[in-house]
Design a protein around this motif. Structure first.
Motif, short mmCIF file in Angstrom:
data_model
loop_
_atom_site.label_atom_id
_atom_site.label_comp_id
_atom_site.label_asym_id
_atom_site.label_seq_id
_atom_site.Cartn_x
_atom_site.Cartn_y
_atom_site.Cartn_z
N MET A 176 0.92 -1.08 0.00
CA MET A 176 -0.04 -0.11 -0.06
C MET A 176 1.12 1.05 -0.11
SD MET A 176 -3.09 1.44 0.42
CE MET A 176 -4.24 0.03 1.37
N TYR A 227 1.17 5.40 0.38
CA TYR A 227 0.29 6.53 1.04
C TYR A 227 0.73 7.77 0.27
CZ TYR A 227 -0.92 3.24 4.58
OH TYR A 227 -1.53 2.45 5.43
N LEU A 242 4.15 2.93 4.54
CA LEU A 242 3.40 3.07 5.78
C LEU A 242 4.33 3.71 6.54
CD1 LEU A 242 1.15 2.63 7.64
CD2 LEU A 242 2.12 0.46 8.26
N PRO A 275 -3.91 6.68 2.33
CA PRO A 275 -3.80 5.35 1.67
C PRO A 275 -4.24 5.77 0.11
CG PRO A 275 -5.57 4.98 3.37
CD PRO A 275 -5.17 6.43 3.31
N PHE A 291 -3.45 -2.32 4.50
CA PHE A 291 -2.73 -0.97 5.05
C PHE A 291 -1.26 -1.42 5.34
CE2 PHE A 291 -7.19 -0.51 5.84
CZ PHE A 291 -7.51 0.82 5.34
#
Ligand SMILES: *Cc1c(COP(=O)(O)O)cnc(C)c1O
Length: 438
Positions: free
Chosen positions: A1, A3, A14, A31, A58
């Motif tokens: 993921m 950001y 993350l 996100p 996430f």
């Protein structure tokens, strides 16, 4: 993921989002896409299990992914009960978010962020042996939660800056009772001065090169993600027991808690309407009513942790629903002034024996004022702090003492220590300089 900054110019993973807090363009990380879940397929039931399942996408692709289950177990280790309230106008339950170490919902985000940062730290700069010095400006609850979360955590020190004479006596105790790797600076100034000092320290070449500074602001995505979990859990528990969605009412200041509820719905949780309850700082309700975003200097109210005139997470909400018509379709917001807060605390104590903190009272005021037809649906009101934290306000209203929960009682027995400083960067720099590494 990945950001992405809401400003559009930056992306990170993350760990980057957690360590940086704010994106380099001064905007907030979101996100890149929200994962989708089907409640039918979710089997997890406890808060740590639900957290591990829902947060997996996430965390994917980050150095923290293998530690997710452990972080959830460690950080989310206190009860977050959903309690049905009897004898009301309709089915309504309270989601008690105040059973953590400092008796407010901010414990959830602060503990999760601390557990994540501790595991991310060794991967950052192996050659830098200095501890990360986290500076946090607080108007009350954030500082205590962050101090508690990082207390005695190896590799970290926390400097808490709070405005002299402007936090409740019990909040002050929670800001100043830690010792060890925590220092509490009582700033001769306002909360805005405290925030300006923290910002100034990051921007000051001498201070920021002498110390290795870190931030733990409430806009950190590492604090929002675990807040998604309890809204999701409450909706799942309700759905499994009663079928159907539950509507939520969330007391709102900087829009962190409510944003997490909105994300919980957006990833597929069985949540119907979401209503934000603000205090007399009515920037959000006014915006929904008029379409004009008019941030203002915050005004002081009884629900002081919600005294925010320019809610920063609005940026994330507008990123999710860029068109005003969608926003209005998905969210409602109502302001509750001090008189109504007082009245609601007194009334619910008289009618039901329930004691609310001033923040939670805004939520129950909004519930009371719903149209009768709407009250036939199921509602969940988030209780953001234990009333014993605001005994100076609540006891005078109900005319009775408020029982102190054991965790809070234990903190209130610890000795306190404050370091008074003037509201200027030189004073803060001197204090940090004198705070020897050990
Ligand atoms: C911080 C806080 C709020 C407001 O939460 P936001 O995430 O800023 O909207 C409400 N109640 C209590 C007790 C708080 O500490």
């Amino acid at each position: 993921m990945k950001y992405l900054s809401t400003g559009g110019g930056h992306e990170t993973d993350l760990v980057g989002a957690i360590i940086q807090g704010l994106a380099p363009d001064g905007r907030l990380y979101v996100p890149e896409a929200l994962p989708q879940f089907d409640p039918v397929e979710l089997k997890a039931d406890s808060i740590p299990e639900i957290a591990t399942t829902l947060l997996e996408p996430f965390f994917s692709g980050s150095a923290l992914a293998p530690s997710l289950a452990e972080i959830c177990r460690e950080a989310l280790n206190f009860p977050i009960p959903l309690r049905s309230l009897d004898a009301r106008d309709g089915p309504v339950a309270v989601l008690e978010l105040f059973h953590g170490p400092t008796a407010a919902f901010k414990d959830v985000g602060a503990r999760f962020l601390a557990a994540s940062m501790e595991r991310a730290l060794p991967g950052l700069d192996a050659h830098d042996a200095r501890p990360l010095t986290i500076l946090v400006a607080t108007s009350g609850d954030t500082g205590g939660a962050v101090a508690a979360a990082f207390h005695r955590r190896p590799g970290f020190r926390v400097g808490v800056l709070f405005p002299k004479g402007q936090v409740s006596p019990r909040q002050q105790h929670q800001l100043t009772c830690w010792g060890d790797n925590i220092r509490s600076f009582e700033v001769n100034g306002s909360f805005d001065d405290c925030q300006a000092l923290v910002k100034g320290a990051f921007g000051d070449p001498a201070i920021s090169s002498t110390h290795r500074l870190g931030a733990a602001n409430s806009i950190n995505v590492g604090r929002l993600l675990p807040q998604v979990v309890y809204h999701a859990a409450a909706s799942l528990w309700h759905w499994r027991e009663h079928g159907g969605t539950a509507n939520f009412i969330v007391p709102t200041g900087n829009l962190g808690n409510a944003m997490a509820c909105i994300w919980a719905r957006a990833i597929g949780m069985p949540i119907g309407e979401i209503i934000l309850a603000t205090n007399a700082n009515r920037t959000i309700p006014d915006f929904l009513a008029t379409g004009d975003w008019q941030p203002h200097a915050s005004i002081q109210t009884l629900a002081s942790a919600m005294d925010v005139g320019d809610p920063s997470n609005m940026e994330r909400l507008r990123h999710l629903y860029p068109a005003l018509v969608d926003l209005r379709d998905r969210i409602e917001a109502y302001p509750v002034d001090d008189e109504a807060i007082r009245d609601q605390i007194a009334r619910d104590y008289e009618r039901y024996g329930d004691i609310w903190c001033p923040h939670t009272a805004t939520g129950f005021r909004v519930y009371d004022e719903l149209p009768a037809a709407s009250k036939r649906d199921a509602w969940i009101v988030a209780a953001t702090a234990h009333p014993a934290k605001f005994d100076n306000i609540v006891e005078a209203i109900i005319g009775a003492p408020v029982d102190v929960p054991p965790a809070l009682a234990a903190l209130l027995e610890r000795p306190t220590h404050v370091e008074p400083i003037e509201a200027d960067l030189v004073a803060l720099g001197d204090s940090l300089e004198a705070w020897k590494y050990n």
